[in-house]
Motif scaffolding. Structure first.
Motif, PDB file in Angstrom:
ATOM      1  N   ALA A 152       0.849  -1.205   0.000  1.00  0.00           N
ATOM      2  CA  ALA A 152       0.000   0.000   0.000  1.00  0.00           C
ATOM      3  C   ALA A 152       0.879   1.247   0.000  1.00  0.00           C
ATOM      4  O   ALA A 152       0.605   2.224  -0.704  1.00  0.00           O
ATOM      5  CB  ALA A 152      -0.916  -0.015   1.216  1.00  0.00           C
ATOM      6  N   SER A 164      -5.272   6.553  -1.420  1.00  0.00           N
ATOM      7  CA  SER A 164      -4.266   5.646  -0.871  1.00  0.00           C
ATOM      8  C   SER A 164      -4.198   5.738   0.645  1.00  0.00           C
ATOM      9  O   SER A 164      -4.029   4.738   1.332  1.00  0.00           O
ATOM     10  CB  SER A 164      -2.878   5.988  -1.420  1.00  0.00           C
ATOM     11  OG  SER A 164      -2.928   6.221  -2.799  1.00  0.00           O
ATOM     12  N   GLY A 212      -2.791   2.052  -7.222  1.00  0.00           N
ATOM     13  CA  GLY A 212      -2.410   3.034  -6.216  1.00  0.00           C
ATOM     14  C   GLY A 212      -3.371   3.228  -5.058  1.00  0.00           C
ATOM     15  O   GLY A 212      -3.006   3.817  -4.061  1.00  0.00           O
ATOM     16  N   TRP A 213      -4.606   2.748  -5.189  1.00  0.00           N
ATOM     17  CA  TRP A 213      -5.543   2.982  -4.089  1.00  0.00           C
ATOM     18  C   TRP A 213      -5.504   1.831  -3.101  1.00  0.00           C
ATOM     19  O   TRP A 213      -5.106   0.709  -3.431  1.00  0.00           O
ATOM     20  CB  TRP A 213      -6.963   3.206  -4.617  1.00  0.00           C
ATOM     21  CG  TRP A 213      -7.489   2.088  -5.454  1.00  0.00           C
ATOM     22  CD1 TRP A 213      -7.393   1.975  -6.805  1.00  0.00           C
ATOM     23  CD2 TRP A 213      -8.191   0.922  -5.008  1.00  0.00           C
ATOM     24  NE1 TRP A 213      -7.977   0.816  -7.224  1.00  0.00           N
ATOM     25  CE2 TRP A 213      -8.475   0.153  -6.154  1.00  0.00           C
ATOM     26  CE3 TRP A 213      -8.608   0.460  -3.762  1.00  0.00           C
ATOM     27  CZ2 TRP A 213      -9.163  -1.071  -6.076  1.00  0.00           C
ATOM     28  CZ3 TRP A 213      -9.290  -0.745  -3.691  1.00  0.00           C
ATOM     29  CH2 TRP A 213      -9.567  -1.488  -4.839  1.00  0.00           C
ATOM     30  N   THR A 214      -5.937   2.109  -1.887  1.00  0.00           N
ATOM     31  CA  THR A 214      -5.893   1.117  -0.820  1.00  0.00           C
ATOM     32  C   THR A 214      -7.162   1.212   0.004  1.00  0.00           C
ATOM     33  O   THR A 214      -7.708   2.304   0.174  1.00  0.00           O
ATOM     34  CB  THR A 214      -4.686   1.386   0.102  1.00  0.00           C
ATOM     35  OG1 THR A 214      -3.499   1.171  -0.626  1.00  0.00           O
ATOM     36  CG2 THR A 214      -4.689   0.471   1.310  1.00  0.00           C
ATOM     37  N   GLY A 217       1.232   3.221  -3.361  1.00  0.00           N
ATOM     38  CA  GLY A 217       0.589   4.524  -3.147  1.00  0.00           C
ATOM     39  C   GLY A 217       1.549   5.651  -3.515  1.00  0.00           C
ATOM     40  O   GLY A 217       1.174   6.611  -4.189  1.00  0.00           O
ATOM     41  N   ALA A 220      -4.369  -3.493  -1.484  1.00  0.00           N
ATOM     42  CA  ALA A 220      -3.602  -2.408  -2.095  1.00  0.00           C
ATOM     43  C   ALA A 220      -3.487  -2.691  -3.583  1.00  0.00           C
ATOM     44  O   ALA A 220      -2.862  -3.651  -3.999  1.00  0.00           O
ATOM     45  CB  ALA A 220      -2.222  -2.308  -1.461  1.00  0.00           C
ATOM     46  N   THR A 268       0.783   8.159  -6.535  1.00  0.00           N
ATOM     47  CA  THR A 268       0.467   9.514  -6.063  1.00  0.00           C
ATOM     48  C   THR A 268       1.594  10.494  -6.375  1.00  0.00           C
ATOM     49  O   THR A 268       1.344  11.591  -6.898  1.00  0.00           O
ATOM     50  CB  THR A 268       0.182   9.497  -4.548  1.00  0.00           C
ATOM     51  OG1 THR A 268      -0.736   8.446  -4.274  1.00  0.00           O
ATOM     52  CG2 THR A 268      -0.395  10.817  -4.091  1.00  0.00           C
TER      53      THR A 268
END
Lengths: 443, 146
Positions: free
Chosen positions: A96, A270, A348-350, A100, A344, A104
């Motif tokens: 993650a 994230s 990129g998102w969690t 992330g 994750a 990001t």
């Protein structure tokens, strides 16, 4: 004296003079362009690009391409996967964090990359185009650098929005494109670092931040040291500058503001918590509701050809020293364990949820083949990740589950009902949903 | 050493670095071109450079010059800042904003319909704040003059 073709060509072109247009120094009028501005933006990229590159390479490691046929997406990497190691399961937020950061920071770096390219664009048209073999080779590597950075950012950013206006494999192209870029990037840093440091020593950023529009001067009037060293000002500096319409601090604020806007509108997907609401433009920001299954989905059941009716007679096929077929009730009758673990995503998102299910190592023992790795197969008919191989370490971690429930409720169909894999720090795409079979392999 | 410099145009270490970087590209580029139809990859790799360096940069430069001439130096940055930020957001998130990412809803179960309104709202807010600051500055300047 030895005369090389490149050098002769260079001499001739210099003698002939540049044709009208961008090859003429007078074409470029911006009074704030120049090596100092390039150095400031370059120093920001010198922090951001290594973060994005290293986390990107770590994402490749996290896919465990060395196991089973996990590496099927990348053809034959040859030497380019020599750095691969066994991806750990602790800390559970490892992927993650790395992914992330990759997505990001990558997105927030876009304005800096664009500004940097703007600051040095006159160099693309410098005259003569080739001065020496060194100059020719360096320009070739700059083509890879600029082409590489634009290709990597474009493909990565479109991928996180599930937008594929191309016909190549994203995973393969993004990975090998990164290597092409990285070689050129490291070379560029090695060549330009002394110049960058000299520029920033000569004129500190903090001093320039005190300079308003009225006092903004072209760089050739500022850089006494550089001027003394060269007979002509560096290509990016305008020889006939227009009056300034923005100060350097104004430009840096504009670039920084754009970065900050992208960061604020993206990071929440994230980081989670209250920031998730702020991730207004991120593909997976905002709330999805309060129910136990109301959290982000990467692939819906419908999109990969999962039919709810076909699942009524579902049995998990467990293959090891012996083969068993287990119903969902049989699995629920086994010891259940609950852990808070993140999903994750490579995009990129969690999202961290509370998962309940059977430990993978209990299932390994039940199959009569403990201590090895496991091949997981999904019932999904479409999508690239219908199968994955998980490492021995992943199977052995007590938090690694064949999850049956989430947040106290049965998994929804979109979250992988009847059963899905959850392993700490494993990329989301390997946390296979709609598991059909688990094949434990020899130690 | 001086002869090498004269012929090559830089120090020997420069050549070593270039050979290493280009060597890595020689290994990685064929693998990259193996990722799909070569023409399609070539279009993306070369197209990225052409589109950025020869289309996007001249285009936004021209727009900036026209806008600066139209509104004047005093006001231009109040137009530039919100435009640049909104444009950057659009450049990054245009597949969701325009709904071009039509596979998105299928894959994730989330619609893309809201993104355009969010982007428009953010853009409007940026212009509003910028216009407010401009008005504030104008009032303050008038007071100072008056």
């Amino acid at each position: 004296m030895v005369r090389l073709p490149v050098r002769m060509l260079g001499a001739r072109l210099r003698a002939a003079g540049p044709p009208p247009g961008p090859t003429r120094r007078s074409f470029w009028r911006s009074p704030i362009r120049g090596p100092w501005l390039a150095a400031v933006l370059g120093s920001a990229l010198l922090v951001a690009i290594p973060i994005v590159s290293i986390t990107g390479l770590l994402s490749y490691v996290a896919y465990s391409p060395q196991l089973g046929d996990n590496g099927r997406f990348w053809g034959d990497p040859g030497l380019l996967d020599a750095f691969v190691f066994t991806w750990p399961t602790s800390p559970s937020w490892l992927y993650a964090a790395t992914q992330g950061l990759h997505v990001t920071i990558g997105i927030a770096t876009v304005p800096i990359v664009l500004a940097k390219l703007w600051a040095v664009i006159p160099k693309l048209f410098e005259w003569p185009p080739l001065r020496s073999p060194a100059h020719a080779l360096e320009r070739l590597s700059l083509t890879l650098l600029v082409g590489g950075v634009l290709f990597e950012f474009a493909t990565g950013i479109l991928n996180v929005q599930i937008y594929y206006p191309w016909r190549f494999s994203f995973l393969e192209a993004h990975y090998y494109g990164a290597w092409v870029f990285l070689g050129a990037f490291v070379l560029h840093v090695a060549i330009k670092l002394p110049l960058m440091r000299a520029q920033l020593r000569e004129r500190r950023i903090i001093d320039e931040l005190r300079v308003g529009l009225e006092a903004t001067r072209p760089e050739h009037e500022l850089h006494v040291e550089t001027r003394a060293l060269t007979t002509e000002p560096p290509t990016a500096i305008a020889t006939q500058p227009a009056p300034p319409t923005v100060s350097r601090r104004g430009l840096l604020a504009m670039v920084g503001g754009s970065s900050l806007a992208l960061l604020l509108l993206t990071a929440g997907q994230s980081i989670g918590g209250p920031l998730r609401r702020l991730a207004l433009l991120a593909p997976h920001g905002g709330d999805r509701g309060l129910g136990p299954n109301d959290f982000e989905i990467n692939k819906t059941a419908a999109s990969v050809g999962i039919d709810a009716r076909a699942l009524a007679a579902w049995r998990l096929e467990l293959v090891g020293a012996r083969t068993l077929k287990l119903s969902r009730d049989a699995l629920l009758a086994m010891p259940q364990h609950t852990y808070d673990l993140p999903i994750a995503c490579v995009e990129g998102w969690t999202t961290t949820q509370s998962w309940t299910g059977v430990r993978l190592r209990d299932l390994a023992r039940l199959s009569g083949r403990a201590g090895g790795q496991v091949d997981v197969r999904s019932l999904q008919r479409a999508g690239s990740f219908a199968r994955a191989t998980l490492s021995r370490e992943a199977v052995d971690d007590e938090r690694s589950l064949l999850a049956l429930r989430v947040n106290g409720a049965d998994l929804s169909l979109d979250h992988g009902f009847p059963a899905r894999i959850i392993v700490p720090a494993l990329p989301g795409v390997h946390c296979t949903k709609w598991v059909g079979s688990l094949t434990f392999t020899e130690v | 050493m001086a002869a090498f410099r004269r012929i090559y145009g830089a120090r020997p270490m420069h050549l070593v670095g270039v050979v290493l970087a280009l060597g890595l590209a020689v290994i990685a580029l064929p693998k990259l071109l193996d990722a799909g139809p070569v023409m399609n990859l070539a279009i993306w790799l070369v197209g990225a450079i052409v589109l950025h360096d020869l289309v996007a940069v001249p285009a936004y430069g021209a727009i900036d010059r026209v806008a600066t001439r139209a509104v004047g130096v005093r006001a231009i940055n109040h137009l530039r800042v919100p435009t640049v930020i909104a444009a950057t957001l659009f450049v990054v998130y245009f597949p969701l904003i325009t709904g071009l990412a039509h596979g998105f809803q299928d894959a994730t179960g989330r619609g893309t319909g809201a993104y355009i309104w969010r982007w428009l709202a953010i853009t409007a807010a940026l212009y509003a704040v910028s216009a407010g600051l401009y008005a504030l500055r104008a009032v303050r300047n008038r007071r100072r003059v008056g």
